[in-house]
Structure formats: C-alpha cells, structure tokens
Write a protein that holds these residues in place. Structure first.
Motif, mmCIF file in Angstrom:
data_model
loop_
_atom_site.group_PDB
_atom_site.id
_atom_site.type_symbol
_atom_site.label_atom_id
_atom_site.label_comp_id
_atom_site.label_asym_id
_atom_site.label_seq_id
_atom_site.Cartn_x
_atom_site.Cartn_y
_atom_site.Cartn_z
ATOM 1 N N VAL A 13 -67.719 -41.683 74.204
ATOM 2 C CA VAL A 13 -68.670 -40.580 74.349
ATOM 3 C C VAL A 13 -70.026 -41.162 74.737
ATOM 4 O O VAL A 13 -70.481 -42.146 74.144
ATOM 5 C CB VAL A 13 -68.811 -39.772 73.043
ATOM 6 C CG1 VAL A 13 -69.772 -38.597 73.245
ATOM 7 C CG2 VAL A 13 -67.451 -39.270 72.575
ATOM 8 N N ARG A 31 -66.699 -39.681 83.808
ATOM 9 C CA ARG A 31 -65.769 -38.579 83.490
ATOM 10 C C ARG A 31 -64.394 -38.851 84.087
ATOM 11 O O ARG A 31 -63.360 -38.572 83.461
ATOM 12 C CB ARG A 31 -66.318 -37.258 84.021
ATOM 13 C CG ARG A 31 -67.519 -36.702 83.266
ATOM 14 C CD ARG A 31 -67.808 -35.277 83.711
ATOM 15 N NE ARG A 31 -69.022 -34.747 83.110
ATOM 16 C CZ ARG A 31 -70.204 -34.711 83.727
ATOM 17 N NH1 ARG A 31 -70.319 -35.182 84.971
ATOM 18 N NH2 ARG A 31 -71.259 -34.214 83.120
ATOM 19 N N CYS A 35 -64.161 -40.400 80.030
ATOM 20 C CA CYS A 35 -65.285 -40.411 79.101
ATOM 21 C C CYS A 35 -65.804 -38.992 78.868
ATOM 22 O O CYS A 35 -65.868 -38.183 79.796
ATOM 23 C CB CYS A 35 -66.389 -41.291 79.682
ATOM 24 S SG CYS A 35 -67.819 -41.504 78.628
ATOM 25 N N ASP A 36 -66.168 -38.681 77.634
ATOM 26 C CA ASP A 36 -66.815 -37.412 77.315
ATOM 27 C C ASP A 36 -68.327 -37.573 77.452
ATOM 28 O O ASP A 36 -68.894 -38.587 77.018
ATOM 29 C CB ASP A 36 -66.480 -36.968 75.891
ATOM 30 C CG ASP A 36 -65.025 -36.549 75.748
ATOM 31 O OD1 ASP A 36 -64.469 -36.012 76.721
ATOM 32 O OD2 ASP A 36 -64.442 -36.786 74.671
#
Length: 546
Positions: A13, A31, A35-36
């Motif tokens: 994150v 992304r 990945c957040d």
C-alpha cells in the motif's frame, strides 16, 4: 504457471501526494503491479515539489518505511527548473530535439516527466523486493532528462569539434508521390546500396548519405542529400515498399495515435512464472541506497535500450557483467574515443564487468550457460528465438537456474508492421503514433532524439525489479519481456504536454556540454568526459518518520 496472478506488489500500500505527470505515471505502473494506492490531500511537500509516494504497508501486512520523493531539480543544481519545459530547456532535450530543425524546440510531450515516473515506480519496486531498507529515494525530473541526454553529452565532450551541427540536406521522414509519409531503416550498408541503386540514385550520392543516416542515432541530425528525398518524392509508396522488401530495407508509414490498435498486455512487463520451486538464497544483500546490492545480472545487449537497462540496475547496486563477442562489443570503438573507448559506449556501460564469449561455438555456449547459472538475472536483447538457439532460453535453463529472471529487452514484441522492419527507435516512433504527437505545423515527424530507446531502457530495468518482486512471491524463476513499443504506448497514453503552453522563460542550452555547469553534482568524470550519476538518491529515515 497458467492462472497465477502476476501481481508482484499485491499487499503493498502506498500513499501519493501530488497530481503531476510523474506521480500519475508512477501510480499507474504501481497499480499494474498490484499495489493499492491511497490518495493524500493537499499539495506536495516542499522537499518533493513534483510529488511524493510513501510506502504504508508491506506484502506481509506490516508497516513500512520509505518511498520516493519527486523533484524537478537534482541536489546541487545551480538552477531551479519548475516544470517540464524548464527541464527540457536546461538539460539539453530542447536543443537535441531541435538540432535538426535549426534551433532549440521543446518536445510537445512530458517526456522527462514520464521517464521520472517510471524511475519512481522502479524505486518503490526495488525497495519492496529488497525488504525494508529505511530509506526514501528521490528522483528528479531533471535527472531523468540527463539520463536521456547522457550519450550526447559524452559525445560532445569527447569530440574535438564539439557537438554536431546542422548542414544542408533533407531530414527524414519522407513523402511519397501519392502523399504517404514514411520512414526507412536498415543497419546494413549493403542493403542501403541495393535499395537506392534499384531506385536509380547515383552511387556517389548513395555513398555520401550512408554515414549521415547511420550516425543519426548518435548525432540527432540526418541531413541527407536532396537527391535521395527527391527520388522518394517522385515514387509511389507501394513501389518504394516493394523495393524495400526486395533489398532488405524496412519501409514503414507514419500512423496517428488513434489508428494504433490497443494491444496493451495484461502485465506491462509480460511477467510469467517459469519452472518449479527454486532455492532463492543468493548473494542479495540490500543496503542503504542499494536495494539490489549483491544481485548478479548477466547482460547480453547492444545499442541503447538494453545497455541503459543494465546501467540503471547497476545504479541500484546490482553487479552487472556483460557477455560480449570475441574482440569485444564493436561499439567500444565508435568515435569519439576517451581513454581508448567510445565515449558513448562508456556513457551506457560504465561500472560493468565484461567477458568475451563466442556463442557460435559449443564451448562458448557452455561457458555462457555456466555464467548465467550463477546469476539472478539474464538481460538480453537478442531477436526472438536466438536465446533458445544459444541454449539460454527459459526452458533450457529451468533445471540449472530455476530461480533465474529472464528479461528479454525487445523491440516490436509482436506489434510491428506487416513488412519486416528493424525494431529501432525511429521506425517505432513512426509506427507507434509518436511522430504525430510531436507534429509541428501539421507535419508529423519522429524526433531524432532517441525517445523510445531511452524510455524503453528505463521500462526494461523496471521490468527486472517487478520480476524480482514476483520471484520472491512465487518462489520460482520469472520471465519478463518489454519492448520499444511499450515506450511508445506509454507516451501515447500520456499524450501531449499537460503543463503550461507558453515556452519556458529559461534560455535553452545550445551545447550539451553546458549542462554539466548547471548540474555539477549530477555528473562524474571518466577519462575527462562527464557522465550523469544515478537518477536516484537516497535519504536515511528515522524509524516512524514519514
């Protein structure tokens, strides 16, 4: 490995602050890696005027320290660029792009910002791959621009007469009798001779045009004899195309971005797991500022894209050894020389070891296999199928090197034109819609600054860091494949410049050598020639501080 999610950063994150082009590019890449992203509020901090990306959580779900700051200028600059236009003016990109046009011209795309965004994405990936390293990387947009200008700066500094200048002549692209605008490409002087002879050009004119055409990658100018462009202007495109097919010269028409099919791969790096479980214990020993320290990369590349990828990995701490043919890479001897080696070659290959291996022999292939079996990454830009011919394909090495990252640095990646055309920078700009993005006065034309080569090299290095992160998750080897077409796709997606429309008030540099005086701390000197340092710098962090 069918069905395995190719999300190397799943569980990571990050928080992003700022809405600049480099931040948007970096977030899109992160992304795509799984990945957040959490959006922070407010403007970027003073220390990161072009944006900030903070690591919030690791794949294991725990807290993380570090991230990447984005700035416009690198540390120690004597000038303070504030946006893309300023960077292009001060770092030589406007000069290089306009060199063949008679004067500095800014690129009408956010080129340096796009490069910086990919470098920022790579910094985050490398940090995650290596585990918590307690540092925040900084990437400057100017530093990214210096990476693009590096070979030109080296050539100008090593040349007795200084940088290349424009002389009278007609620069590509060409226009046919029936109005088709197109590029031609060949790396073979014999094919060049056959092509123009078939079209009726005088031998002396053909001979005078070849060195200008061949050197355009290095000089950013290509003033061909007017007789050659005149011949193509009086010939229908189908005829020129047929002659090209028959003589081995690539002929490719320019395409506007809207006519380029959307062939975006599921993964920007075409990642896939290879083989079964592997013992991934290696020499990898990340340290502050060097997240890839201890990793061994075997590089078998030439020209710009592949060597730049290897150089960037070395900047992150990897040990890079080049496989070169007997006698060494021919590019080592291309003038101008500094310390007995081509200044341009040094710009892209400094700090690497090299071994000479004859891959045409059984003994050479055995030596190469043994070398690669002890490595973490094999980085190569051979044409498709050649790695397998050398016994160095993914399946060939699955048993001896089960945890290997295979990084194929390609050109067209199955997205090329119908006719065979060498996958070099200018044809990719033409076929990939970039020439139209750069159009001035309604005249589309590829830049003679090697845009897709440089960005393609940055993307290839990013692919390796993404593959290393995926390798850690899967416990197997990983294949990655990127190409110049991926650089063209990214530039199309970002589109025309998003900053202010008026030109920079800063006077563009007129000589690449002047850039060194503006960014003195960003260069190191080898054999009297300045070369840009790593585009990343690292700052130690106190535990718990962001």
């Amino acid at each position: 490995m069918d069905g395995t999610p190719m999300a190397p950063l799943a569980g990571v994150v990050v928080r992003a602050i700022g809405d600049t082009t480099p931040v948007r590019v970096a977030l899109d890449r992160l992304r795509a890696a799984g990945c957040d992203v959490v959006r922070g509020e407010g403007p970027p901090p003073v220390a990161a005027p072009a944006g900030r990306i903070e690591l919030l959580a690791t794949p294991e779900g725990g807290p993380a320290e570090g991230g990447c700051d984005l700035t416009w200028a690198p540390p120690g600059s004597t000038v303070a660029p504030e946006d893309e236009q300023d960077v292009q003016a001060l770092c030589g990109l406007a000069h290089l792009h306009g060199r063949s046009l008679g004067g500095a011209r800014p690129l009408p795309i956010d080129y340096a910002s796009v490069c910086a965004g990919v470098l920022a994405s790579q910094a985050v990936m490398a940090a995650v791959s290596a585990g918590p390293v307690g540092t925040r990387s900084t990437v400057s947009v100017a530093g990214a621009a210096l990476s693009a200008a590096a070979p030109y700066i080296a050539e100008a500094a090593a040349s007795e007469g200084g940088p290349s200048t424009v002389v009278d002549g007609s620069r590509p692209p060409f226009r046919s009798l029936d109005g088709v605008v197109f590029e031609i490409e060949t790396l073979d002087p014999e094919a060049w001779l056959r092509f123009w002879t078939r079209l009726g050009a005088p031998t002396a004119v053909i001979a005078s045009g070849w060195p200008l055409f061949q050197r355009r990658f290095a000089t950013a100018v290509c003033p061909l004899p007017d007789e050659l462009s005149g011949i193509l202007a009086s010939t229908r495109f189908d005829r020129t195309r047929a002659v090209g097919l028959d003589t081995g010269v690539g002929v490719v028409a320019l395409r506007p971005p809207e006519s380029v099919p959307d062939a975006r791969p599921v993964s920007p790096w075409r990642l896939r797991g290879v083989g079964g479980p592997a013992d991934l214990r290696s020499r990898w020993a990340p340290r502050e500022g060097a997240p890839l320290a201890g990793l061994r990369v075997v590089e078998a590349t030439n020209r710009i894209q592949g060597p730049l990828a290897g150089l960037l990995l070395s900047f992150l701490g990897a040990d890079v050894v080049r496989m070169e043919p007997p006698g060494g890479d021919p590019m080592r001897g291309v003038p101008p020389l500094a310390g007995g080696v081509s200044a341009r070659f040094t710009a892209l290959n400094r700090g690497k070891d090299a071994v000479e291996i004859d891959l045409a022999s059984w003994e050479g292939r055995e030596s190469a296999t043994a070398l690669v079996a002890e490595a973490d990454v094999l980085l190569y830009n051979w044409p498709p199928g050649r790695a397998e011919r050398f016994g160095l394909g993914m399946e060939d090495l699955a048993e001896r090197a089960p945890g290997l990252v295979h990084a194929h640095v390609d050109g067209w990646v199955d997205e090329g034109p119908e006719d065979p055309v060498p996958a070099t920078d200018f044809p990719v700009q033409a076929h990939g819609g970039i020439a139209h993005l750069l159009a001035e006065g309604g005249r589309p034309a590829p830049s003679l600054l090697t845009l897709t080569d440089v960005l393609g090299g940055i993307i290839a290095a990013e692919a390796v860091t993404a593959a290393l992160a995926l390798r850690s998750r899967l416990g197997t080897g990983v294949g990655a494949r990127t190409g110049l077409v991926d650089a063209a796709r990214l530039l199309r997606e970002v589109g025309r410049a998003t900053g202010r429309e008026e030109p920079s008030v800063l006077v563009p540099v007129e000589d690449p050598r002047c850039v060194v005086d503006l960014f003195p701390d960003s260069f190191t000197t080898i054999d009297g020639v300045p070369h840009p340092r790593s585009p990343w710098t690292s700052t130690p962090m106190e535990v718990g501080r962001r």
